[in-house]
Design a protein around this motif. Structure first.
Motif, PDB file in Angstrom:
ATOM      1  N   SER A   2       0.825  -1.229  -0.066  1.00 15.30           N
ATOM      2  CA  SER A   2       0.200   0.093  -0.015  1.00 15.30           C
ATOM      3  C   SER A   2       0.681   0.806  -0.073  1.00 15.30           C
ATOM      4  CB  SER A   2      -0.673   0.007   1.113  1.00 15.30           C
ATOM      5  OG  SER A   2      -0.025   0.705   2.329  1.00 15.30           O
ATOM      6  N   GLU A   5       2.811   2.176   3.561  1.00  8.36           N
ATOM      7  CA  GLU A   5       3.715   1.123   3.179  1.00  8.36           C
ATOM      8  C   GLU A   5       5.113   1.492   2.693  1.00  8.36           C
ATOM      9  OE1 GLU A   5       0.929  -3.479   3.968  1.00  8.36           O
ATOM     10  OE2 GLU A   5       1.633  -2.741   2.691  1.00  8.36           O
ATOM     11  N   SER A  44      -5.434   6.633   4.101  1.00 10.92           N
ATOM     12  CA  SER A  44      -3.783   6.000   3.298  1.00 10.92           C
ATOM     13  C   SER A  44      -3.588   7.451   2.946  1.00 10.92           C
ATOM     14  CB  SER A  44      -4.123   6.371   1.774  1.00 10.92           C
ATOM     15  OG  SER A  44      -3.579   6.524   1.361  1.00 10.92           O
ATOM     16  N   SER A 507      -6.431  -9.310  -6.514  1.00  7.83           N
ATOM     17  CA  SER A 507      -5.284  -8.503  -6.783  1.00  7.83           C
ATOM     18  C   SER A 507      -6.638  -6.990  -7.721  1.00  7.83           C
ATOM     19  CB  SER A 507      -4.068  -9.042  -7.213  1.00  7.83           C
ATOM     20  OG  SER A 507      -4.969  -9.673  -8.093  1.00  7.83           O
ATOM     21  N   PRO A 510      -7.355  -0.472  -6.358  1.00 10.04           N
ATOM     22  CA  PRO A 510      -8.017  -0.296  -4.862  1.00 10.04           C
ATOM     23  C   PRO A 510      -9.551   0.733  -5.426  1.00 10.04           C
ATOM     24  CG  PRO A 510      -5.861   1.026  -4.847  1.00 10.04           C
ATOM     25  CD  PRO A 510      -5.455   0.145  -6.216  1.00 10.04           C
ATOM     26  N   THR A 533     -10.665  -7.724   3.696  1.00  9.49           N
ATOM     27  CA  THR A 533      -9.908  -7.907   2.262  1.00  9.49           C
ATOM     28  C   THR A 533      -8.978  -8.810   1.655  1.00  9.49           C
ATOM     29  OG1 THR A 533      -7.764  -8.095   3.467  1.00  9.49           O
ATOM     30  CG2 THR A 533      -8.697  -5.558   3.686  1.00  9.49           C
ATOM     31  N   ARG A 535      -6.314 -10.442   2.805  1.00 11.33           N
ATOM     32  CA  ARG A 535      -5.267 -10.816   3.160  1.00 11.33           C
ATOM     33  C   ARG A 535      -5.096 -12.270   3.592  1.00 11.33           C
ATOM     34  NH1 ARG A 535      -1.784  -7.928   7.678  1.00 11.33           N
ATOM     35  NH2 ARG A 535      -3.774  -8.371   9.696  1.00 11.33           N
ATOM     36  N   HIS A 541      -1.057  -9.526  -0.269  1.00 12.58           N
ATOM     37  CA  HIS A 541      -1.620  -8.983   0.369  1.00 12.58           C
ATOM     38  C   HIS A 541      -2.841  -8.848  -0.064  1.00 12.58           C
ATOM     39  CE1 HIS A 541      -2.039  -3.922   0.084  1.00 12.58           C
ATOM     40  NE2 HIS A 541      -1.098  -4.034   0.850  1.00 12.58           N
ATOM     41  N   ASP A 544      -6.959  -3.719  -1.313  1.00 14.75           N
ATOM     42  CA  ASP A 544      -6.807  -2.541  -0.796  1.00 14.75           C
ATOM     43  C   ASP A 544      -7.969  -1.218  -0.844  1.00 14.75           C
ATOM     44  OD1 ASP A 544      -5.278  -0.896   0.864  1.00 14.75           O
ATOM     45  OD2 ASP A 544      -3.492  -0.161  -1.161  1.00 14.75           O
ATOM     46  N   ASP A 571      -8.179 -10.410  10.073  1.00 18.66           N
ATOM     47  CA  ASP A 571      -9.029  -9.270   8.933  1.00 18.66           C
ATOM     48  C   ASP A 571     -10.057  -8.852   8.955  1.00 18.66           C
ATOM     49  OD1 ASP A 571      -8.638  -8.055   6.089  1.00 18.66           O
ATOM     50  OD2 ASP A 571      -8.902  -9.849   4.941  1.00 18.66           O
ATOM     51  N   HIS A 576      -7.441  -0.928  11.357  1.00 17.69           N
ATOM     52  CA  HIS A 576      -8.811  -0.135  10.788  1.00 17.69           C
ATOM     53  C   HIS A 576      -9.911  -0.476  11.516  1.00 17.69           C
ATOM     54  CE1 HIS A 576      -6.615  -0.922   6.836  1.00 17.69           C
ATOM     55  NE2 HIS A 576      -6.824   0.093   6.445  1.00 17.69           N
TER      56      HIS A 576
END
Length: 637
Positions: A2, A5, A44, A507, A510, A533, A535, A541, A544, A571, A576
């Motif tokens: 992300s 990150e 974000s 994948s 976003p 998500t 993940r 991952h 996102d 998750d 979050h």
DNA sequence: GCCGTTTTCGGCCCGACTGTTTTCAGTCG
């Protein structure tokens, strides 16, 4: 990765580069702290302007500009920070890898570079073989040996391990320590106690009646005037010796009178996700375990100190100084000008025996370990005079996401019910997979209709047996790539509960993922979004999405967001959950049970929930049955 | 580079252990 990150990674690397360049160390520390702040943000950084960034504790004018520079350049397709690029040109990139070797810090690595022209692991190995490394100041045979084994350890030394692997290992070692003579108490500290999703090393505290209470170094220097040989107090405590010779210990990194660090073997799980799998772990994976022996009178101070987080400790110590006190792992003491630490001068601490009394003496309410991450929180807790009552394991009264042998579970419906009863649950939901999850033996509409009938009959049978538990007919219905659901509304309306989860197309970009999940959240028949998500920790991952938009929609539609308690998922993740809790959205904590042992994962979900400051009233699993059923029925009307 | 119940400048948490030294620097947590 992300955007947050990516920014955190750049800032953290800048910190290392600053150290290697020999710049002001506080500047380096500021960058690594800013990296941690960005990493733990729920939103974000893309959505934040400069005032919002500067408002964050640890981010000032300069670093805010660098973050903005990164975001702006990222939107043009070439994310970068000019100062970072400039430093990268000055420092050979291989040096950063050398810095990761345990025992090697910036001073030594810089000397290697400047004095011996070492620039990467290859030239380091050459310098070891030729013996030229010994030319460096303070570099002897033993130091070289340490570097050699550090090189052999490779990436293993820095990898973080999932909590689901680290906690059982810590508990096993703790039990072994409890069996040692003279041990009164053993506690797990560090990030494990704070319930982080991944763990870098295990910290254990051992209380014994005879643990040294003053600094050994001081005593030895007093004694060394008389003799140069090691005094008895310099010998490791018997518990330390016993710890270092436990069967799972492979290497002793350091061993002193009151503490030791070792590398011990991790037992991988054999369940559904084989504990990371052979592709991700070397043949005998190990992780670092630190043990410290503490006397009864300072156990609280030590527990607090070794629980961390580091930032939390620093903030507490600064508080102590502000009220003319000093805080260390032996206790909270009155501050004076003496150079010798207070505990070594026979000064009684103001507080030391329990964490609670130390927080109280600092003018703070007790802060549970899960909330000891962000220094900025401390002032908030002080202002409120209390910390919210966090959800606890005992509060959980139902599991709303579980599978049976009808799809990919290993439990029959009866076994599922038995497990729920064993845990004192009032309700258990059967939520097998939907038709698109073919690999998980997803149910066709016909099979689901049959299952609903079976569940209705089971409830009658359970009632006649006098068992006070309700089985809900449900489905874990796939959220397809476009956000539509895998069953039609007519069928979903026949169910007591609908958990909608993404399983494929994980994948997506976003924007598409956000749209997809928003569609599911606002669907009138959906109660819970399962593992939002998708993940998998250390493995995938996942999506996102713009989490703030999801949370706003979830609150509006009274759709709960799930904390999937499996330790490979966790998750929603903690930050979050925190954002959702703040916004007033509902949260579900479910185990996604496939086999009996999965029920035991609840504790990991609880840790994540507590880190997100979740209270029982916002957790649907903590509600009484009537309130839960009323909420379930209120949807779709 | 960040920050302020004493500060907008001048500080920045504190101790254990190691390996190299004759008193301590470097690393780690």
């Amino acid at each position: 990765m992300s955007l947050n990150e990516a920014v955190a990674q750049r800032l953290s690397e800048m910190s290392k580069l600053l150290e290697l360049l020999g710049e002001n160390q506080f500047k380096a520390i500021a960058h690594s702290r800013a990296a941690r702040v960005v990493e733990s943000l729920a939103d974000s950084v893309e959505s934040m302007d400069k005032p919002a960034l500067v408002a964050l504790d640890g981010i000032g004018d300069k670093i805010a500009d660098k973050i903005l520079e990164f975001c702006a350049s990222a939107s043009k397709g070439s994310p970068h920070i000019a100062e970072h690029e400039k430093m990268l040109k000055q420092v050979p990139p291989g040096l950063l890898e050398i810095l990761d070797i345990p025992g090697l810090g910036p001073k030594t690595v810089r000397a290697m570079w400047q004095e011996l022209k070492i620039t990467d692991k290859v030239s380091l190995k050459k310098a070891i073989d030729s013996g030229s490394l010994l030319k460096l100041p303070r570099m002897g045979e033993k130091a070289v040996e340490k570097i050699k084994s550090g090189l052999a350890l490779g990436e293993e030394a820095t990898r973080r391990i999932a909590i689901g692997l680290a906690l059982p290992m810590a508990e096993r070692i703790a039990d072994e320590l409890r069996a040692i003579k003279g041990v009164q108490r053993v506690e797990i500290a560090g990030s494990l106690r704070r319930g982080r999703e991944t763990i870098a090393d295990i910290d254990l505290l051992v209380q014994t009646a005879d643990a040294p209470g003053v600094a050994p170094k001081l005593r030895s220097s007093a004694k060394s005037k008389a003799t140069t040989s090691k005094s008895k107090s310099d010998e490791p405590h018997p518990v330390i010796e016993a710890f270092c010779s436990l069967p799972d210990v492979r290497d002793v990194i350091s061993k002193g009178p009151t503490r030791a660090s070792v590398r011990a073997v991790i037992n991988l799980h054999s369940g559904r996700w084989k504990g990371g799998g052979p592709d991700e772990h070397p043949k005998e994976p190990t992780m670092q375990v630190d043990v410290r022996v503490i006397p009864d009178r300072s156990f609280g101070a030590a527990l607090m100190y070794f629980t961390g987080s580091k930032d939390h400790n620093v903030a507490l110590r600064q508080r102590a100084l502000a009220q003319e006190q000093t805080l260390n792992e032996y206790g909270l003491f009155p501050e004076d000008e003496e150079e010798t630490p207070p505990q070594d001068r026979g000064i009684s601490p103001i507080a030391s025996k329990t964490e609670a009394e130390i927080y109280k003496a600092l003018g703070l309410p007790y802060i549970p370990p899960e909330l000891r991450e962000h220094p900025a929180d401390i002032a908030e807790f002080q202002k409120a005079g209390k910390v919210p009552k966090l959800v606890d394991l005992a509060d959980i009264k139902c599991d709303l996401h579980a599978h049976t042998t009808d799809s990919d579970g290993r439990m029959s419906m009866r076994e599922l019910v038995e497990n729920a009863l064993k845990r004192g649950f009032h309700t258990i939901a059967v939520t097998d997979h939907s038709k698109s999850s073919a690999i998980a033996n997803g149910l066709s509409p016909e099979r689901l209709r049959d299952q609903i009938k079976t569940i209705r009959a089971l409830n009658k049978a359970l009632k006649s047996e006098g068992l006070d538990i309700r089985v809900l007919a449900g489905s874990e219905v796939d959220i397809l790539a476009d956000g539509s659901l895998d069953f039609d509304d007519e069928l979903l309306a026949e169910l007591d509960i609908v958990v909608a989860s993404p399983h494929a197309a994980l994948s997506q970009d976003p924007a598409t993922a956000t749209k997809r999940l928003l569609k599911a959240i606002s669907h009138p028949l959906v109660h819970i979004i399962g593992h939002p998500t998708g993940r998998l920790i250390n493995r995938r991952h996942g999506l996102d999405p713009a989490m703030d938009e999801l949370i706003t929609a979830a609150k509006e539609h009274r759709t709960a967001l799930e904390i999937n308690a499996h330790w490979m998922r966790l998750d929603l993740r903690d930050v979050h959950v925190r954002a959702a809790t703040r916004a007033g959205a509902l949260i579900a904590i479910d185990c996604d049970d496939h086999e009996s042992s999965d029920f035991d994962n609840l504790r990991f979900g609880i840790s994540t929930a507590r880190r997100g400051m979740l209270t029982p009233d916002q957790c649907v699993n903590a509600w009484p049955r009537e309130k839960l059923l009323a909420w379930l029925k209120s949807k779709g009307r």
